[in-house]
Scaffold this motif. Structure first.
Motif: not given
Length: 416
Positions: A93-98
């Motif tokens: 979860e949240g990988w795309e932001l990183q």
């Protein structure tokens, strides 16, 4: 949901992870049992490098097989898969932001490298331009030196040409004087021969008369002076004839050898042939004047005859200057071989009127320009066409008898 969130990550940012997936699928099929993988990956096994057009299709195949994607994530080493690829395979979860942050940093680095490359290229181009400018400046300096050297040589040649023209002018003047001496010698020869014939006739008649019928000649001694005088007259006539022949030979001798001269004279036609005008062209028209000016004929111009007609309101000196300027322009335009003849070599400004493209002649003292023109026509080789420009009827008659073309002064003025 995960796929929609990761749609902002471009396919090119996932290249390392996608290439790792192909590598794992190819190795997995060698095992027993074989490692399951999406069948769409198999055509890409033998590709040395994944084409950009296949990145999106391969990404969708892996994202559509969660099991295979999880296995890939478990085996993804940092040496084989970059940080963005690891985040994508893990799918936390949240990988795309990183991943977006990492992608921005990577793009900035690539852009920075591109700018540095462009700067290096621009620097190389600048250095090459400076070197070219230095070479061009050196060539320009060398060319200026060559031009200056050539200009000096041209000035020297011009000075030599002016001296040569002066010498030629003096020689021509002397030749005109000699020609007049020849004419006078021939006149004296004819007069001496006539006197000798008359004296001889008188002596013969006196001898045939009876002694009673010649009271005035009772003493033979009175006839002796006549005999002596006849001998002197004959000697004078013979000397005059020899002088005339020598002077004539001097006038006719060119710079070539005697053999070449004899051969050239033998090849000359007996009579000069006038230049033929185009059909429909009148001999007194400006068209005829231009046609003859463009030919290779020698043009002889009766200077004052043309100058006074063309510029009647100017002073004589200005008339001459205007005519010479116009004739030089004519020679420059058509390549005409022009000789202009004026009366009187002793006039003010005669030597200053010499020009580069035309020949300027002044008649010697006691000789009129008309005679100079006539002599020039006779002097020129018979195989050389001659054009005389004048309105003088006597000159027209004489030069036409020698085969010259005649152009009226007003016709020449029309093309100047």
């Amino acid at each position: 949901m995960d796929e929609q969130q990761g749609a902002g990550i471009e396919h090119r940012h996932l290249r390392s992870a996608l290439e790792f997936a192909i590598l794992m699928a190819a190795e997995g099929q060698k095992r027993k049992p074989a490692l399951p993988f999406p069948k769409d990956l198999k055509p890409l096994f033998n590709k040395a490098r994944l084409p950009n057009s296949a990145l999106g299709r391969l990404r969708r195949c892996i994202e559509g097989d969660p099991v295979f994607r999880t296995r890939l994530s478990a085996g993804a080493l940092p040496e084989l898969v970059d940080e963005i690829g690891q985040l994508w395979l893990a799918g936390d979860e949240g990988w795309e932001l990183q991943a977006s942050v990492l992608a921005s940093v990577a793009d900035a680095a690539v852009e920075d490298v591109g700018l540095k490359t462009q700067l290096k290229r621009a620097e190389k181009r600048r250095e090459a331009a400076e070197q070219a400018a230095v070479r061009a400046h050196a060539e320009l300096v060398l060319r200026d030196e060559v031009v200056q050297m050539q200009s000096s040589e041209i000035d020297e040649l011009r000075a030599e040409l002016v001296k040569s023209e002066e010498i030629v002018f003096e020689i021509r003047t002397e030749l005109l004087d000699v020609r007049m001496d020849v004419r006078h010698a021939r006149d004296r020869e004819a007069a001496a021969e006539a006197k000798w014939v008359t004296a001889n006739d008188q002596l013969t008649a006196a001898r045939r008369q009876p002694a009673l019928q010649q009271p005035a000649l009772q003493q033979p001694v009175l006839l002796e002076p006549v005999l002596d005088n006849s001998a002197e007259v004959a000697a004078a006539a013979s000397a005059a004839r020899a002088l005339a022949e020598q002077l004539e030979a001097l006038l006719l001798a060119p710079t070539a050898t005697e053999g070449e001269t004899s051969q050239a004279r033998d090849n000359q036609p007996i009579n000069r042939t006038p230049v033929t005008l185009p059909g429909g062209v009148i001999g007194s028209s400006s068209e005829a004047a231009e046609h003859l000016a463009r030919s290779d004929a020698q043009m002889l111009v009766d200077g004052y005859n043309v100058a006074k007609l063309g510029w009647p309101n100017r002073l004589l000196e200005r008339q001459r200057a205007a005519l010479l300027d116009a004739l030089e322009n004519l020679a420059r335009r058509f390549g005409t071989d022009v000789t202009v003849v004026f009366d009187g070599a002793s006039i003010v400004g005669a030597y200053a009127d010499r020009r580069r493209l035309i020949r300027v002649v002044y008649s010697p003292e006691g000789v009129i320009a008309d005679d100079v023109i006539r002599n020039e026509v006779k002097r020129l080789p018979k195989n050389r066409a001659v054009v005389v420009v004048t309105n003088d009827a006597e000159i027209v008659r004489d030069v036409r008898a020698d085969g010259a073309n005649v152009v009226p002064s007003n016709a020449l003025l029309a093309i100047l």
